[in-house]
Write an enzyme that holds these catalytic residues in place. Structure first.
Site, PDB file in Angstrom:
ATOM      1  N   LYS A 202       0.788  -9.357   1.133  1.00  0.00           N
ATOM      2  CA  LYS A 202       0.600  -8.100   1.878  1.00  0.00           C
ATOM      3  C   LYS A 202      -0.641  -7.366   1.362  1.00  0.00           C
ATOM      4  CE  LYS A 202       3.913  -6.156  -1.314  1.00  0.00           C
ATOM      5  NZ  LYS A 202       5.303  -5.778  -1.545  1.00  0.00           N
TER       6      LYS A 202
ATOM      7  N   ARG B 191      15.446   1.658   0.115  1.00  0.00           N
ATOM      8  CA  ARG B 191      14.274   1.650   0.995  1.00  0.00           C
ATOM      9  C   ARG B 191      14.742   1.098   2.337  1.00  0.00           C
ATOM     10  NH1 ARG B 191       8.834  -1.256  -1.184  1.00  0.00           N
ATOM     11  NH2 ARG B 191      10.076  -3.148  -0.902  1.00  0.00           N
TER      12      ARG B 191
ATOM     13  N   TYR C 269     -23.405  15.234  -8.053  1.00  0.00           N
ATOM     14  CA  TYR C 269     -22.864  16.459  -7.445  1.00  0.00           C
ATOM     15  C   TYR C 269     -22.287  17.400  -8.501  1.00  0.00           C
ATOM     16  CZ  TYR C 269     -23.049  14.156  -2.856  1.00  0.00           C
ATOM     17  OH  TYR C 269     -23.460  13.531  -1.707  1.00  0.00           O
TER      18      TYR C 269
ATOM     19  N   MET D 286     -19.739   8.892  -2.518  1.00  0.00           N
ATOM     20  CA  MET D 286     -19.072   7.994  -1.585  1.00  0.00           C
ATOM     21  C   MET D 286     -19.568   6.554  -1.740  1.00  0.00           C
ATOM     22  SD  MET D 286     -18.780   8.237   2.553  1.00  0.00           S
ATOM     23  CE  MET D 286     -18.064   9.864   2.582  1.00  0.00           C
TER      24      MET D 286
HETATM   25  C1  LIG Z   1       5.691  -6.316  -2.729  1.00  0.00           C
HETATM   26  C2  LIG Z   1       6.976  -7.027  -2.769  1.00  0.00           C
HETATM   27  C3  LIG Z   1       7.213  -8.005  -3.735  1.00  0.00           C
HETATM   28  C4  LIG Z   1       6.260  -8.283  -4.874  1.00  0.00           C
HETATM   29  O1  LIG Z   1       6.309  -7.248  -5.804  1.00  0.00           O
HETATM   30  P1  LIG Z   1       5.524  -7.346  -7.202  1.00  0.00           P
HETATM   31  O2  LIG Z   1       5.915  -6.136  -7.936  1.00  0.00           O
HETATM   32  O3  LIG Z   1       4.058  -7.342  -6.851  1.00  0.00           O
HETATM   33  O4  LIG Z   1       5.928  -8.607  -7.837  1.00  0.00           O
HETATM   34  C5  LIG Z   1       8.400  -8.723  -3.645  1.00  0.00           C
HETATM   35  N1  LIG Z   1       9.300  -8.453  -2.677  1.00  0.00           N
HETATM   36  C6  LIG Z   1       9.104  -7.504  -1.732  1.00  0.00           C
HETATM   37  C7  LIG Z   1      10.147  -7.256  -0.707  1.00  0.00           C
HETATM   38  C8  LIG Z   1       7.951  -6.745  -1.761  1.00  0.00           C
HETATM   39  O5  LIG Z   1       7.776  -5.794  -0.858  1.00  0.00           O
END
Ligand SMILES: *Cc1c(COP(=O)(O)O)cnc(C)c1O
Length: 372
Positions: A39, A136, A264, A312
């Site tokens: 991700k 969550r 700045y 920036m």
């Molecule tokens: C991001 C995520 C992981 C990985 O988490 P890390 O802390 O980077 O190992 C595993 N499972 C789910 C559902 C996640 O969202």
């Protein structure tokens, strides 16, 4: 210089990436599957590039939104892809078409997915997320049987996995993690005999490294694969290293007199006559403004301080009476010579975690893939 070559870039050592995955395989053993979370552009490393490199070394990809799953399929990834988190109703159809495993956390969503799959006349791969302590997404344990019944009875839903997510596993011997493990364990004990092909999984990086009893059928280490889970006493996992370096080239050099304000608001003032170089990266690339007057960079293997506010697109560095000129290479995160600026050091100075710095480095920074 090519048009897409900004004078600040990221180098990714693909050989070390493969090595990290190989080490994790060795650590978890043959029976446990490996899911690679990719991700947020593979934690900033490049989803489309790392996906194909990883594919033969892992069993599953983990992503957080539909767009990431489609991007993986577009680079011809055939392995299963698990979409973490809750899916938007309007995105169900595309998820089914691209053969993504959809996460179900409610009966309502399961019914929507079932109906969409029926209308497409295509089986939808699903995994059920169960709430054990993260609060969550995930269905409450007392509602789980009803959801499972619905899924297994639907001819359009194919149950691939049942999983959960740790909230506090980045600490070893954490009591809350043990509570989550107990809850998940009772689910596994109950359902594993009924569903032989379903994979049960809960371990993120911390779970995998610190709670071997949490591996079950699959682990999902993210930050550890990218090389950033420190203090590992395990002889295999301790060989895992970062494979990412943030670099730039000096674009300007000048001599500045004593008592001059730099950048700045003139928050940095020269104590005596000194040499100042300009680096072409700023908070517009994800090199955070919080690093103003705090971070160091490496030039010719030596540390020098950021001088003044980070703009920036650029910032300045005070090199004292040393020599460094236009075109010389600067390391902002990583190793040069015998010196290293760790991602952790940069994250600490920004009062945040390594993950946030990695994800914040955006696509103005070209990624260069070495040893690919
Ligand atoms: C991001 C995520 C992981 C990985 O988490 P890390 O802390 O980077 O190992 C595993 N499972 C789910 C559902 C996640 O969202």
């Amino acid at each position: 210089m090519k048009i897409d070559n900004h004078a600040a870039w990221i180098e990714i050592d693909c050989a070390q990436f493969r090595q990290n995955l190989t080490l994790i395989r060795q650590y978890i053993g043959k029976e446990t599957k490996l899911c690679l979370p990719v991700k947020a552009n593979a934690y900033g490393h490049g989803l489309k590039e790392l996906g194909p490199i990883a594919e033969n070394l892992i069993d599953y990809f983990g992503i957080s939104c539909l767009r990431e799953g489609i991007a993986l399929r577009h680079v011809n990834i055939k392995k299963p892809i698990l979409l973490f988190g809750a899916i938007d109703e309007e995105q169900i159809e595309q998820a089914i078409i691209h053969d993504l495993d959809i996460t179900l956390s409610s009966l309502y969503k399961a019914q929507l997915v079932h109906a969409k799959a029926a209308s497409l006349n295509k089986k939808c791969l699903v995994q059920i997320e169960v709430e054990t302590g993260m609060q969550r997404t995930g269905i409450r344990i007392d509602s789980l049987p009803e959801l499972i019944d619905f899924v297994v009875q639907s001819p359009y839903l194919s149950l691939k996995g049942i999983y959960s997510h740790f909230a506090t596993a980045d600490q070893a011997e954490d009591s809350q993690t043990h509570v989550q493990l107990q809850r998940f364990d009772s689910i596994v004990k109950h359902y594993r005999p009924l569903f032989k092909d379903v994979i049960f999984h809960i371990a993120n990086s911390g779970g995998m490294a610190y709670y071997p009893q949490s591996h079950y059928n699959m682990v999902r280490p993210g930050i550890l694969v990218y090389g950033y889970l420190p203090c590992l006493s395990n002889p295999i996992l301790s060989q895992i290293k970062p494979f990412f370096t943030l670099k730039a080239r000096i674009t300007f050099f000048k001599v500045v007199q004593a008592n001059q304000g730099i950048s700045y608001n003139h928050q940095y003032r020269t104590a005596s006559q000194t040499r100042i170089v300009t680096i072409p990266i700023g908070y517009g690339d994800g090199y955070r403004r919080a690093l103003s007057n705090k971070a160091d960079v490496l030039i010719h293997g030596k540390r020098y301080p950021v001088a003044g506010i980070i703009c920036m697109d650029q910032f300045m560095v005070d090199i004292g009476q040393d020599n460094a000129y236009v075109g010389d290479e600067v390391v902002l995160i990583g190793t040069q010579g015998t010196q290293t600026i760790t991602l952790q050091e940069i994250a600490d100075k920004c009062d945040t975690i390594t993950y946030e710095i990695l994800c914040g480095l955006n696509d103005r920074l070209v990624r260069k893939y070495l040893n690919s």
